[in-house]
Design an enzyme around this catalytic site. Structure first.
Site, PDB file in Angstrom:
ATOM      1  N   ARG A   1      -9.583  -1.358  10.537  1.00 19.80           N
ATOM      2  CA  ARG A   1      -8.439  -0.966   9.684  1.00 19.80           C
ATOM      3  C   ARG A   1      -8.748   0.307   8.901  1.00 19.80           C
ATOM      4  O   ARG A   1      -7.922   1.188   8.759  1.00 19.80           O
ATOM      5  CB  ARG A   1      -8.098  -2.094   8.699  1.00 19.80           C
ATOM      6  CG  ARG A   1      -7.213  -3.144   9.313  1.00 19.80           C
ATOM      7  CD  ARG A   1      -6.404  -3.854   8.253  1.00 19.80           C
ATOM      8  NE  ARG A   1      -5.300  -3.050   7.759  1.00 19.80           N
ATOM      9  CZ  ARG A   1      -4.717  -3.218   6.578  1.00 19.80           C
ATOM     10  NH1 ARG A   1      -5.140  -4.149   5.764  1.00 19.80           N
ATOM     11  NH2 ARG A   1      -3.712  -2.464   6.211  1.00 19.80           N
TER      12      ARG A   1
ATOM     13  N   CYS B   1     -24.007  -8.778  -7.106  1.00 14.95           N
ATOM     14  CA  CYS B   1     -24.126  -8.052  -8.379  1.00 14.95           C
ATOM     15  C   CYS B   1     -22.858  -7.238  -8.639  1.00 14.95           C
ATOM     16  O   CYS B   1     -21.852  -7.391  -7.952  1.00 14.95           O
ATOM     17  CB  CYS B   1     -25.377  -7.168  -8.385  1.00 14.95           C
ATOM     18  SG  CYS B   1     -25.224  -5.643  -7.429  1.00 14.95           S
TER      19      CYS B   1
ATOM     20  N   HIS C   1      -3.625  -5.208  -4.773  1.00 20.38           N
ATOM     21  CA  HIS C   1      -4.435  -5.900  -3.762  1.00 20.38           C
ATOM     22  C   HIS C   1      -5.720  -5.157  -3.403  1.00 20.38           C
ATOM     23  O   HIS C   1      -6.305  -5.391  -2.350  1.00 20.38           O
ATOM     24  CB  HIS C   1      -3.587  -6.161  -2.497  1.00 20.38           C
ATOM     25  CG  HIS C   1      -2.485  -7.159  -2.726  1.00 20.38           C
ATOM     26  ND1 HIS C   1      -1.409  -7.311  -1.878  1.00 20.38           N
ATOM     27  CD2 HIS C   1      -2.295  -8.065  -3.724  1.00 20.38           C
ATOM     28  CE1 HIS C   1      -0.613  -8.268  -2.344  1.00 20.38           C
ATOM     29  NE2 HIS C   1      -1.119  -8.727  -3.469  1.00 20.38           N
TER      30      HIS C   1
ATOM     31  N   SER D   1       8.206  -7.168   2.178  1.00 17.74           N
ATOM     32  CA  SER D   1       8.958  -8.372   2.520  1.00 17.74           C
ATOM     33  C   SER D   1       9.204  -9.209   1.266  1.00 17.74           C
ATOM     34  O   SER D   1      10.027 -10.123   1.291  1.00 17.74           O
ATOM     35  CB  SER D   1       8.222  -9.169   3.596  1.00 17.74           C
ATOM     36  OG  SER D   1       6.894  -9.375   3.214  1.00 17.74           O
TER      37      SER D   1
ATOM     38  N   VAL E   1      -3.359  -1.240   0.356  1.00 18.65           N
ATOM     39  CA  VAL E   1      -4.768  -0.934   0.081  1.00 18.65           C
ATOM     40  C   VAL E   1      -5.130   0.412   0.718  1.00 18.65           C
ATOM     41  O   VAL E   1      -6.299   0.795   0.766  1.00 18.65           O
ATOM     42  CB  VAL E   1      -5.687  -2.051   0.650  1.00 18.65           C
ATOM     43  CG1 VAL E   1      -5.399  -3.386  -0.024  1.00 18.65           C
ATOM     44  CG2 VAL E   1      -5.537  -2.197   2.173  1.00 18.65           C
TER      45      VAL E   1
HETATM   46  P1  OAD Z   1       4.994  -6.945   5.172  1.00 18.39           P
HETATM   47  O1  OAD Z   1       4.404  -6.589   6.484  1.00 18.39           O
HETATM   48  O2  OAD Z   1       5.139  -8.386   4.821  1.00 18.39           O
HETATM   49  O3  OAD Z   1       6.439  -6.305   5.048  1.00 18.39           O
HETATM   50  C1  OAD Z   1       6.713  -4.983   5.371  1.00 18.39           C
HETATM   51  C2  OAD Z   1       8.156  -4.705   5.039  1.00 18.39           C
HETATM   52  O4  OAD Z   1       8.422  -3.344   5.314  1.00 18.39           O
HETATM   53  C3  OAD Z   1       9.160  -5.523   5.853  1.00 18.39           C
HETATM   54  O5  OAD Z   1      10.144  -6.056   4.982  1.00 18.39           O
HETATM   55  C4  OAD Z   1       9.774  -4.503   6.827  1.00 18.39           C
HETATM   56  O6  OAD Z   1      11.139  -4.770   7.104  1.00 18.39           O
HETATM   57  C5  OAD Z   1       9.642  -3.219   6.023  1.00 18.39           C
HETATM   58  N1  OAD Z   1       9.527  -1.977   6.796  1.00 18.39           N
HETATM   59  C6  OAD Z   1       8.929  -1.761   7.994  1.00 18.39           C
HETATM   60  N2  OAD Z   1       8.972  -0.474   8.337  1.00 18.39           N
HETATM   61  C7  OAD Z   1       9.626   0.174   7.337  1.00 18.39           C
HETATM   62  C8  OAD Z   1       9.976   1.539   7.083  1.00 18.39           C
HETATM   63  N3  OAD Z   1       9.680   2.515   7.931  1.00 18.39           N
HETATM   64  N4  OAD Z   1      10.636   1.817   5.935  1.00 18.39           N
HETATM   65  C9  OAD Z   1      10.950   0.843   5.055  1.00 18.39           C
HETATM   66  N5  OAD Z   1      10.655  -0.463   5.233  1.00 18.39           N
HETATM   67  C10 OAD Z   1       9.983  -0.789   6.347  1.00 18.39           C
HETATM   68  O7  OAD Z   1       4.157  -6.146   4.060  1.00 18.39           O
HETATM   69  P2  OAD Z   1       4.041  -6.427   2.489  1.00 18.39           P
HETATM   70  O8  OAD Z   1       5.357  -6.863   1.921  1.00 18.39           O
HETATM   71  O9  OAD Z   1       3.412  -5.242   1.906  1.00 18.39           O
HETATM   72  O10 OAD Z   1      -1.558  -8.976   1.154  1.00 18.39           O
HETATM   73  O11 OAD Z   1       3.048  -7.634   2.460  1.00 18.39           O
HETATM   74  C11 OAD Z   1       2.615  -8.132   1.237  1.00 18.39           C
HETATM   75  C12 OAD Z   1       1.191  -8.580   1.317  1.00 18.39           C
HETATM   76  O12 OAD Z   1       1.017  -9.505   2.386  1.00 18.39           O
HETATM   77  C13 OAD Z   1       0.193  -7.466   1.645  1.00 18.39           C
HETATM   78  O13 OAD Z   1      -0.189  -6.728   0.525  1.00 18.39           O
HETATM   79  C14 OAD Z   1      -0.951  -8.241   2.220  1.00 18.39           C
HETATM   80  C15 OAD Z   1      -0.177  -9.144   3.144  1.00 18.39           C
HETATM   81  O14 OAD Z   1      -0.793 -10.264   3.593  1.00 18.39           O
HETATM   82  C16 OAD Z   1      -2.877  -9.042   1.028  1.00 18.39           C
HETATM   83  O15 OAD Z   1      -3.620  -8.483   1.804  1.00 18.39           O
HETATM   84  C17 OAD Z   1      -3.337  -9.859  -0.140  1.00 18.39           C
HETATM   85 ZN    ZN Z   2     -25.729  -5.994  -5.271  1.00 16.07          ZN
END
Ligand code: OAD
Ligand code: ZN
Length: 264
Positions: A81, A141, A130, A207, A114
């Site tokens: 990643r 540590c 995140h 989302s 991230v």
């Molecule tokens: P998601 O993958 O859940 O959602 C991405 C969103 O972006 C969806 O609603 C899509 O419809 C939308 N989308 C896709 N392409 C787009 C574009 N070009 N323009 C606008 N919107 C678009 O990602 P997050 O909501 O960020 O957590 O997910 C939340 C968290 O779940 C992340 O931070 C991560 C994940 O597991 C951790 O790692 C703790």
């Molecule tokens: Zn250390």
């Protein structure tokens, strides 16, 4: 243009104008972003048909149990990643948010990403709920390292063995929040305070289903603020959004900026 497409276009235009008006009359604007804001930069999102969690099981890669069980697998995933993300460049949405901050319109960007792309685009007041994939920290540590600053990123990605702490020799881990882990306390508290103060939040490409981050727009709404949402699909936030603009983050934000600059 067919009738249906023309109607969709009209609706989009009306929504866009609404968004610009709201932006111009609000006094304390924040942005709340998710993986969708970086999609046009080529960073895969998590959910959806081509999302990361469709190809990889989250619980095998993004939990502390997974890391204890198989740190090699987890590091292999994070190195991959990191490599994808470091080749990505900010897109027009990231730049628009940085411009709006410079113009004194946006006070902060609160992100679940991230990928560091808001910082690369020039956003100064950035809250990373995140963590950051280019930071690593020791499992034993207090050693923390921002690989872009320490200049060890290339070396780090080239190696295949498990990364060790230069101070104590214990295992290093990515400085990101895994499922079941608490969010960085300061970041979350600051984000909540900003959300309470904000009279407008721009919610872009999330989302809106992962908590506690997803509370941010809800807090803005509950304390009397408005929500503008930009997303290619409806999300968990859409039912409470005041303005929903269906479209790609970079494209929509460029149009909004064009109108906004004309208006102010
Ligand atoms: P998601 O993958 O859940 O959602 C991405 C969103 O972006 C969806 O609603 C899509 O419809 C939308 N989308 C896709 N392409 C787009 C574009 N070009 N323009 C606008 N919107 C678009 O990602 P997050 O909501 O960020 O957590 O997910 C939340 C968290 O779940 C992340 O931070 C991560 C994940 O597991 C951790 O790692 C703790
Ligand atoms: Zn250390």
């Amino acid at each position: 243009m067919s009738g249906r497409i023309f109607k969709q276009y009209r609706v989009l235009k009306i929504m866009m104008n609404e968004a610009v008006k709201l932006l111009a009359r609000s006094r304390f604007v924040i942005a709340f972003t998710g993986a969708g804001v970086s999609a046009e930069s080529g960073v895969p999102t998590f959910r959806g048909s081509s999302g990361i969690w469709k190809r990889h099981r989250a619980e095998e890669l993004a939990t502390s149990e997974a890391f204890r069980k198989d740190p090699h697998l987890v590091w292999e995933f994070y190195r991959w990643r990191m490599d994808v993300i470091r080749k990505a460049k900010p897109n027009k949405a990231h730049y628009a948010l940085a411009d709006l901050e410079r113009m004194g319109v946006i006070r902060a960007v609160i992100t679940q990403n991230v990928d560091d792309l808001h910082r690369e685009a020039g956003t100064k007041n950035l809250i990373e709920l995140h963590g950051n994939i280019f930071r690593v920290r020791c499992t034993a540590c207090s050693h923390r390292e921002y690989l872009k600053e320490s200049g060890r990123l290339d070396e780090f990605l080239a190696e295949k063995y498990l990364p060790r702490c230069p101070d104590c020799g214990s295992l290093l881990r990515p400085d990101v929040v895994w499922f079941g882990e608490p969010l960085p306390r300061n970041a979350l508290e600051n984000a909540f305070v900003l959300a309470e103060r904000a009279d407008l939040v721009l919610v872009i490409g999330t989302s809106g289903v992962v908590y506690p981050a997803a509370y941010i727009p809800r807090i803005v709404k509950e304390t009397g603020g408005k929500i503008i949402e930009i997303n290619t699909e409806e999300s968990g936030i859409t039912p409470i959004a005041d303005v929903f603009i269906r479209g790609k983050a970079g494209e929509v934000m460029s149009e909004i900026m064009e109108e906004f600059r004309r208006l102010i």
